[in-house]
Design a protein around this motif. Sequence first.
Motif, PDB file in Angstrom:
ATOM      1  N   ASP A 149       2.779   1.831  -3.277  1.00  0.00           N
ATOM      2  CA  ASP A 149       1.847   2.322  -4.276  1.00  0.00           C
ATOM      3  C   ASP A 149       1.660   3.829  -4.145  1.00  0.00           C
ATOM      4  O   ASP A 149       1.708   4.573  -5.126  1.00  0.00           O
ATOM      5  CB  ASP A 149       0.512   1.595  -4.053  1.00  0.00           C
ATOM      6  CG  ASP A 149      -0.360   1.690  -5.280  1.00  0.00           C
ATOM      7  OD1 ASP A 149       0.208   1.613  -6.382  1.00  0.00           O
ATOM      8  OD2 ASP A 149      -1.580   1.841  -5.131  1.00  0.00           O
ATOM      9  N   GLU A 150       1.500   4.274  -2.914  1.00  0.00           N
ATOM     10  CA  GLU A 150       1.186   5.680  -2.674  1.00  0.00           C
ATOM     11  C   GLU A 150       2.432   6.560  -2.826  1.00  0.00           C
ATOM     12  O   GLU A 150       2.355   7.695  -3.298  1.00  0.00           O
ATOM     13  CB  GLU A 150       0.589   5.817  -1.261  1.00  0.00           C
ATOM     14  CG  GLU A 150      -0.215   7.063  -1.026  1.00  0.00           C
ATOM     15  CD  GLU A 150      -1.421   7.190  -1.946  1.00  0.00           C
ATOM     16  OE1 GLU A 150      -2.062   6.161  -2.236  1.00  0.00           O
ATOM     17  OE2 GLU A 150      -1.705   8.311  -2.384  1.00  0.00           O
ATOM     18  N   VAL A 158       0.835  -1.203   0.000  1.00  0.00           N
ATOM     19  CA  VAL A 158       0.000   0.000   0.000  1.00  0.00           C
ATOM     20  C   VAL A 158       0.873   1.258   0.000  1.00  0.00           C
ATOM     21  O   VAL A 158       0.637   2.197  -0.766  1.00  0.00           O
ATOM     22  CB  VAL A 158      -0.933  -0.005   1.239  1.00  0.00           C
ATOM     23  CG1 VAL A 158      -1.540   1.367   1.448  1.00  0.00           C
ATOM     24  CG2 VAL A 158      -2.032  -1.037   1.059  1.00  0.00           C
ATOM     25  N   SER A 198      -4.116   6.266   1.944  1.00  0.00           N
ATOM     26  CA  SER A 198      -4.289   4.819   1.845  1.00  0.00           C
ATOM     27  C   SER A 198      -5.406   4.343   2.754  1.00  0.00           C
ATOM     28  O   SER A 198      -5.545   3.151   2.988  1.00  0.00           O
ATOM     29  CB  SER A 198      -3.004   4.092   2.240  1.00  0.00           C
ATOM     30  OG  SER A 198      -1.886   4.797   1.815  1.00  0.00           O
TER      31      SER A 198
END
Lengths: 279, 317
Positions: free
Chosen positions: B208-209, B205, B237
């Motif tokens: 990804d961010e 997560v 997130s």
Amino acid sequence: MNARALQALWGTAAGRTGLGLLLLLGMLALAAASGWLPLDGFRTTNLQWASASAEHWFGTNRLGQDILARAVGGAATAFRVGILVTLGAIALGAALGAVAGWRQGGWLDEALQYVMGVIDSIPIYLLAAALAFALGGGESAMILAMTGSFWVATARLVRAEVARLRAREFVLSAQAIGLPAPLIVVRHLLPNTVHILLVQATLTFVAAIKTEVILSFLGIGLADGVSWGLMLAESTQDVLAGHFGNFLAASGFLFLMLLGLNLVADTLQDAFDLQGAPA
Amino acid sequence: MSLARTLAQRLVYGALLLLGVTLLCFTLMVQFGPDKTYELLGKNASAEQLEEVRRALGHDQPFLRRYARWLGELAQGDLGTSDTNGEPVTALLGRAFPVTVMLVLPGFILGNLLGLGLGMLAAWHRGGAWDRLVLGGSVAGLSLSFLVVIILLQILLCTPYGLNLFPTRGWRVDDLGSYLAYATVPTLSLVLVTLGYNTRFYRAVVVDELGRDHVRTALAFGATPSTVLFSHVLKNSLVPVLTRLLYSIPLVLVSGSLLLETYFGIPGVGKVAFDAITSGDQPVLLAVVTLTAVMFVVVQAVADACCRLADPRMQAS
């Protein structure tokens, strides 16, 4: 098998280690099952709880059975259960996921999604218990419960992928030249989900082995025979008395097997740039 | 789509899901399950007695009528009585539920916080030594069976072969001291066995961010790592994190507690379920399955509402 998958497995240290571990355990299990190795996990002797020696590498258990032989037998059980569950769950997940994806938004898709929702809402141990009730317990009830539960994760991923690919040009062309839908799905869409199926197969294998151990320990899995779960169940009494053979052998083999599978799953996920869904 | 309509749809879907779960389990356990008439009567029962018990249990009725009767009782909050000791199932579970919550809550929170910390560490140093260390550790963690972790920690912490700090099993909790004594080893087991999964999830997560433009901009403006990680990354997130947290609640409460409580002899929901499995106590098992499904339905609705609050864009769809 997929060339990219094989390349990744041979080409990375993690992949090679994982594959090596699995091959080693597989050959060991096969050799013991076919009697090439002098490992008989059922033969009882007078030697109770013997400590480790050249003859009994992990000592013996309460009945004087060789613990190493039982751990290797447990590997055979793990492979048998794991392969049966994986084949069943992946086949079912691929088939039903493809149908749902092809009919995305239709009533068949809705119905299948509903069934998946229902199965997802029943924890695997409770489903296994319910099936054990209905079928009178044993290995087949356990395998059926796991297959009936684990296909859902794969089906959801295949459904999404098939629904995504359905609008692509190669599918439209196939439709335009009049190929029947089942043929398009089987010949053109499912081969494009092989990367998902490979990753899901390894993850399902992991889940099957972990679940088999716990179900057998709880007494709703394997009732007789050899299993790491049964060995661990035995070991809970043993360790309080200072006998660690059962625990060390079962948990060691279990760890190596799961590590091998997880390394393979990881390598495949990296190679395909994919995140799997644990079953 | 209006909120009222969404809510109505959720309700209908939830009811249908419950119907499906209970029908499946009722069929498996009651229709194909063992006939308990003989067990209850013992040997040498007369034909009349058999008939009488069958009538009392409802075995003389057709399947659908029995299912309908059970559903009717469920709708009134009546989960029946336990086959083994005749206690009302609601009382049985009402007593067990707080124990389970007390048992798994600290492990659930700690496991997620630790996973978040390690995931952030790995994601921040993506590709570096820390990342490789954390990822390697998490693969090892994924390869540990819950059962092995429990037995190992028990040997290390509860027996004379290890540190011998805690009681091996049981649950006689009346104050903080005894709570810590009985809950520590189960909590550590839960943390250790979920840590691999949690760490990977949070790492994915955060990675990804971190790759997004707003993070690059914030870094370019000189924001510190902690500002970026906590107020930019974590806040953005929220949707996947909340979804995962909520969805794991029923699993931890039922599946997680089953093994922990069975192993440590703790009288929570998992132990109740396990005892029902081993003694063939259908009403109790059906109740546990039903309540788990209810939890899933509620969790889905809550997750949906939370995500709408956390990400207003979702309201449009």
